[in-house]
Design a protein around this motif. Structure first.
Motif, PDB file in Angstrom:
ATOM      1  N   ALA A 175       0.857  -1.192   0.000  1.00 53.91           N
ATOM      2  CA  ALA A 175       0.000   0.000   0.000  1.00 53.91           C
ATOM      3  C   ALA A 175       0.892   1.240   0.000  1.00 53.91           C
ATOM      4  O   ALA A 175       2.088   1.175   0.310  1.00 53.91           O
ATOM      5  N   TYR A 176       0.284   2.368  -0.321  1.00 48.79           N
ATOM      6  CA  TYR A 176       1.004   3.643  -0.349  1.00 48.79           C
ATOM      7  C   TYR A 176       0.131   4.719   0.275  1.00 48.79           C
ATOM      8  O   TYR A 176      -1.047   4.836  -0.048  1.00 48.79           O
ATOM      9  N   VAL A 177       0.734   5.493   1.188  1.00 48.16           N
ATOM     10  CA  VAL A 177       0.063   6.628   1.806  1.00 48.16           C
ATOM     11  C   VAL A 177       0.924   7.862   1.591  1.00 48.16           C
ATOM     12  O   VAL A 177       2.123   7.846   1.888  1.00 48.16           O
ATOM     13  N   GLY A 178       0.349   8.912   1.066  1.00 47.55           N
ATOM     14  CA  GLY A 178       1.119  10.128   0.861  1.00 47.55           C
ATOM     15  C   GLY A 178       0.235  11.271   0.417  1.00 47.55           C
ATOM     16  O   GLY A 178      -0.996  11.191   0.427  1.00 47.55           O
ATOM     17  N   TYR A 179       0.905  12.331   0.020  1.00 48.20           N
ATOM     18  CA  TYR A 179       0.214  13.491  -0.529  1.00 48.20           C
ATOM     19  C   TYR A 179       0.424  13.539  -2.027  1.00 48.20           C
ATOM     20  O   TYR A 179       1.397  12.984  -2.550  1.00 48.20           O
ATOM     21  N   ASP A 180      -0.496  14.184  -2.715  1.00 55.11           N
ATOM     22  CA  ASP A 180      -0.392  14.336  -4.149  1.00 55.11           C
ATOM     23  C   ASP A 180       0.774  15.282  -4.439  1.00 55.11           C
ATOM     24  O   ASP A 180       0.644  16.503  -4.339  1.00 55.11           O
ATOM     25  N   SER A 181       1.933  14.712  -4.757  1.00 58.62           N
ATOM     26  CA  SER A 181       3.158  15.489  -4.852  1.00 58.62           C
ATOM     27  C   SER A 181       3.158  16.460  -6.027  1.00 58.62           C
ATOM     28  O   SER A 181       3.683  17.576  -5.916  1.00 58.62           O
ATOM     29  N   GLU A 182       2.591  16.048  -7.137  1.00 62.06           N
ATOM     30  CA  GLU A 182       2.541  16.976  -8.266  1.00 62.06           C
ATOM     31  C   GLU A 182       1.637  18.163  -7.942  1.00 62.06           C
ATOM     32  O   GLU A 182       1.945  19.308  -8.288  1.00 62.06           O
ATOM     33  N   ARG A 183       0.545  17.889  -7.240  1.00 66.78           N
ATOM     34  CA  ARG A 183      -0.338  18.978  -6.809  1.00 66.78           C
ATOM     35  C   ARG A 183       0.390  19.917  -5.859  1.00 66.78           C
ATOM     36  O   ARG A 183       0.225  21.144  -5.936  1.00 66.78           O
ATOM     37  N   ALA A 184       1.213  19.365  -4.965  1.00 68.29           N
ATOM     38  CA  ALA A 184       1.995  20.208  -4.062  1.00 68.29           C
ATOM     39  C   ALA A 184       2.915  21.127  -4.852  1.00 68.29           C
ATOM     40  O   ALA A 184       3.052  22.316  -4.532  1.00 68.29           O
TER      41      ALA A 184
ATOM     42  N   THR B 297       4.703  28.547   2.574  1.00 68.62           N
ATOM     43  CA  THR B 297       5.116  27.165   2.727  1.00 68.62           C
ATOM     44  C   THR B 297       3.922  26.310   2.329  1.00 68.62           C
ATOM     45  O   THR B 297       2.819  26.830   2.088  1.00 68.62           O
ATOM     46  N   VAL B 298       4.116  25.019   2.214  1.00 67.17           N
ATOM     47  CA  VAL B 298       3.016  24.106   1.895  1.00 67.17           C
ATOM     48  C   VAL B 298       2.812  23.189   3.083  1.00 67.17           C
ATOM     49  O   VAL B 298       3.743  22.541   3.572  1.00 67.17           O
ATOM     50  N   TYR B 299       1.588  23.164   3.566  1.00 69.27           N
ATOM     51  CA  TYR B 299       1.197  22.404   4.765  1.00 69.27           C
ATOM     52  C   TYR B 299       0.536  21.105   4.346  1.00 69.27           C
ATOM     53  O   TYR B 299      -0.426  21.095   3.577  1.00 69.27           O
ATOM     54  N   LYS B 300       1.073  20.025   4.843  1.00 64.76           N
ATOM     55  CA  LYS B 300       0.465  18.716   4.661  1.00 64.76           C
ATOM     56  C   LYS B 300      -0.045  18.278   6.025  1.00 64.76           C
ATOM     57  O   LYS B 300       0.759  17.906   6.876  1.00 64.76           O
ATOM     58  N   PRO B 301      -1.335  18.360   6.256  1.00 63.45           N
ATOM     59  CA  PRO B 301      -1.846  17.999   7.584  1.00 63.45           C
ATOM     60  C   PRO B 301      -1.376  16.599   7.983  1.00 63.45           C
ATOM     61  O   PRO B 301      -1.915  15.589   7.542  1.00 63.45           O
ATOM     62  N   PHE B 302      -0.330  16.564   8.798  1.00 66.04           N
ATOM     63  CA  PHE B 302       0.370  15.319   9.058  1.00 66.04           C
ATOM     64  C   PHE B 302      -0.511  14.261   9.695  1.00 66.04           C
ATOM     65  O   PHE B 302      -0.324  13.067   9.453  1.00 66.04           O
ATOM     66  N   ARG B 303      -1.470  14.675  10.526  1.00 71.89           N
ATOM     67  CA  ARG B 303      -2.279  13.675  11.212  1.00 71.89           C
ATOM     68  C   ARG B 303      -3.097  12.834  10.237  1.00 71.89           C
ATOM     69  O   ARG B 303      -3.304  11.638  10.463  1.00 71.89           O
ATOM     70  N   GLN B 304      -3.560  13.441   9.158  1.00 70.21           N
ATOM     71  CA  GLN B 304      -4.292  12.659   8.160  1.00 70.21           C
ATOM     72  C   GLN B 304      -3.407  11.555   7.589  1.00 70.21           C
ATOM     73  O   GLN B 304      -3.837  10.414   7.418  1.00 70.21           O
ATOM     74  N   GLU B 305      -2.153  11.907   7.321  1.00 69.12           N
ATOM     75  CA  GLU B 305      -1.226  10.947   6.730  1.00 69.12           C
ATOM     76  C   GLU B 305      -0.796   9.886   7.737  1.00 69.12           C
ATOM     77  O   GLU B 305      -0.758   8.688   7.420  1.00 69.12           O
TER      78      GLU B 305
ATOM     79  N   ILE C 183      -1.042  -0.274  -6.959  1.00 69.09           N
ATOM     80  CA  ILE C 183      -0.826  -0.193  -5.513  1.00 69.09           C
ATOM     81  C   ILE C 183      -2.015   0.499  -4.849  1.00 69.09           C
ATOM     82  O   ILE C 183      -2.297   1.667  -5.150  1.00 69.09           O
ATOM     83  N   PRO C 184      -2.744  -0.190  -3.958  1.00 66.85           N
ATOM     84  CA  PRO C 184      -3.811   0.481  -3.205  1.00 66.85           C
ATOM     85  C   PRO C 184      -3.226   1.659  -2.431  1.00 66.85           C
ATOM     86  O   PRO C 184      -2.226   1.511  -1.731  1.00 66.85           O
ATOM     87  N   SER C 185      -3.849   2.825  -2.572  1.00 68.64           N
ATOM     88  CA  SER C 185      -3.237   4.042  -2.040  1.00 68.64           C
ATOM     89  C   SER C 185      -4.253   4.974  -1.405  1.00 68.64           C
ATOM     90  O   SER C 185      -5.438   4.947  -1.724  1.00 68.64           O
ATOM     91  N   THR C 186      -3.735   5.828  -0.529  1.00 67.26           N
ATOM     92  CA  THR C 186      -4.481   6.970  -0.017  1.00 67.26           C
ATOM     93  C   THR C 186      -3.631   8.203  -0.287  1.00 67.26           C
ATOM     94  O   THR C 186      -2.525   8.326   0.247  1.00 67.26           O
ATOM     95  N   LEU C 187      -4.122   9.089  -1.143  1.00 67.10           N
ATOM     96  CA  LEU C 187      -3.422  10.327  -1.460  1.00 67.10           C
ATOM     97  C   LEU C 187      -4.233  11.501  -0.916  1.00 67.10           C
ATOM     98  O   LEU C 187      -5.433  11.592  -1.133  1.00 67.10           O
ATOM     99  N   LEU C 188      -3.555  12.390  -0.231  1.00 72.28           N
ATOM    100  CA  LEU C 188      -4.194  13.504   0.455  1.00 72.28           C
ATOM    101  C   LEU C 188      -3.817  14.827  -0.197  1.00 72.28           C
ATOM    102  O   LEU C 188      -2.872  14.902  -0.979  1.00 72.28           O
ATOM    103  N   SER C 189      -4.555  15.876   0.122  1.00 75.37           N
ATOM    104  CA  SER C 189      -4.367  17.173  -0.524  1.00 75.37           C
ATOM    105  C   SER C 189      -3.617  18.152   0.386  1.00 75.37           C
ATOM    106  O   SER C 189      -4.039  18.391   1.521  1.00 75.37           O
ATOM    107  N   PRO C 190      -2.514  18.751  -0.120  1.00 75.32           N
ATOM    108  CA  PRO C 190      -1.784  19.750   0.653  1.00 75.32           C
ATOM    109  C   PRO C 190      -2.442  21.126   0.575  1.00 75.32           C
ATOM    110  O   PRO C 190      -3.364  21.337  -0.216  1.00 75.32           O
ATOM    111  N   VAL C 191      -1.960  22.065   1.396  1.00 75.86           N
ATOM    112  CA  VAL C 191      -2.535  23.404   1.491  1.00 75.86           C
ATOM    113  C   VAL C 191      -1.405  24.431   1.521  1.00 75.86           C
ATOM    114  O   VAL C 191      -0.427  24.247   2.241  1.00 75.86           O
TER     115      VAL C 191
END
Length: 360
Positions: A138-147, A275-283, A315-323
């Motif tokens: 599995a993969y957990v992360g943020y949408d890096s291209e979006r960041a 800066t770009v914030y990735k809400p760490f708790r979600q990840e 790969i089953p994944s969860t991708l999150l959105s940065p701010v």
């Protein structure tokens, strides 16, 4: 490494809730296990250029795992930026019988053989924050291209009506990090054609001291007036770049990523544009949930929100959105999200800047 994603099944919040309930409800099923069968390994890549790993990722993952499975344990190690060290740490965990390893790789391109060897011995790997090569579970992360897109747009916003005539210096992340390539691609997607030219572009390898060297070189090549903005891939490098610019008497917009405390202070004071914030708790919660799911022998595809296709593997994944965080929205982002309190940010040195920004 090329990767693409597509949205499937359910939203993150619903998936997280379903997983948490299932994991807690199934806790007794793991009570008879012993040794590595109740242990989650956590391997993080470094601590020199980003404070997030020790300050947020490790403690939050540990707390989340304990909350889901009181008899589960966390085995943690930090590679201090060394791929060789991380490989030894990984092998040690596999040899101890650790059933699930959450891996944030130093070099995401070099892990395929690790993952394959672990799989053969019954260890499943969750790729965390950076996509590791190989058949990870599995993969957990943020949408890096979006960041990267957000970074690029924030730099344009900081330049305002000067953007179209601006020359930009880019100091990118490590060449071995697939996320860095995606940050770079996203930033170029937004900046190319909107600024006059990218006049200098180098990798800072996530090392503040190297980023400072590259910035010094850029000034020597271009002159003090040869550029109007600097893209820095993360806050650690942005800090050293800003130091070089200040020493040279240059004031231009500089952006970063990771929402480190020192970066938020620089944003408040106007030293750093964003800066770009990735809400760490979600990840961290998503990674912990998946790890406990796998310890219990459950299928993670039922709770994944995305599929990432990497080297032909799904790969089953969860991708999150940065701010994006700017001086105008600090209160609505990192403070409202619980990352920092006003008292954390507004020490004596930044009291006046905080007051000006309406932080009390």
């Amino acid at each position: 490494m090329n990767a693409m994603t597509r949205r499937i099944i359910v939203g993150t919040a619903a998936a997280s809730m379903a997983l948490s309930l299932t994991a807690c409800g199934g806790q007794d099923s793991s009570s008879s296990n012993s040794g590595g069968s109740q242990t989650v390994g956590l391997l993080l890549p470094e601590r020199a250029s980003s404070t997030r790993y020790e300050s947020f990722d490790k403690p939050q993952i540990a707390a989340a795992i304990t909350g889901l499975c009181t008899k589960c344990k966390l085995d943690y190690a930090n590679a201090e930026g060394s791929e060789q060290t991380q490989k030894q740490q990984f092998d040690d965990m596999v040899s101890k019988g650790t059933k699930v390893i959450i891996l944030d790789p130093v070099n995401g391109k070099g892990t395929a053989s690790w993952v394959q060897e672990a799989k053969a011995k019954g260890t499943k790997v969750i790729s965390y924050d950076r996509l590791a090569s190989g058949d990870v579970t599995a993969y957990v992360g943020y949408d890096s291209e979006r960041a990267g897109e957000l970074q690029g747009q924030a730099l344009l916003d900081a330049l305002k009506d000067k953007a179209s005539s601006a020359n930009v210096v880019m100091i990118n992340g490590a060449a071995a990090d697939p996320n860095a390539a995606q940050f770079k691609a996203g930033a170029h997607k937004v900046l190319d054609g909107k600024v006059n030219k990218i006049v200098y572009e180098q990798s800072g390898e996530w090392k503040p001291e190297l980023a400072a060297q590259k910035m010094t070189e850029a000034i020597q090549r271009l002159g003090k007036d040869g550029f109007q903005a600097v893209y820095a891939a993360n806050d650690g490098m942005a800090a050293s770049i800003i130091g070089v610019l200040q020493s040279a008497g240059i004031k231009v917009p500089v952006g970063g990523q990771d929402a480190s405390l020192d970066a938020i202070r620089r944003v408040i004071s106007g030293e750093q544009a964003y800066t770009v914030y990735k809400p760490f708790r979600q990840e961290t919660d998503a990674a912990a949930n998946l790890a406990v799911y796998l310890l219990k022998g459950l299928d993670v595809t039922s709770v994944a929100t995305t599929v990432t296709i990497s080297d032909g593997t799904r790969i089953p994944s969860t991708l999150l959105s940065p701010v994006v965080v700017t001086k105008q929205n600090v209160a609505d982002t990192v403070i409202a999200g619980g990352l920092y309190k006003v008292s954390d940010i507004c020490n004596d040195k930044y009291a006046e800047a905080c007051s000006s920004a309406g932080l009390k």
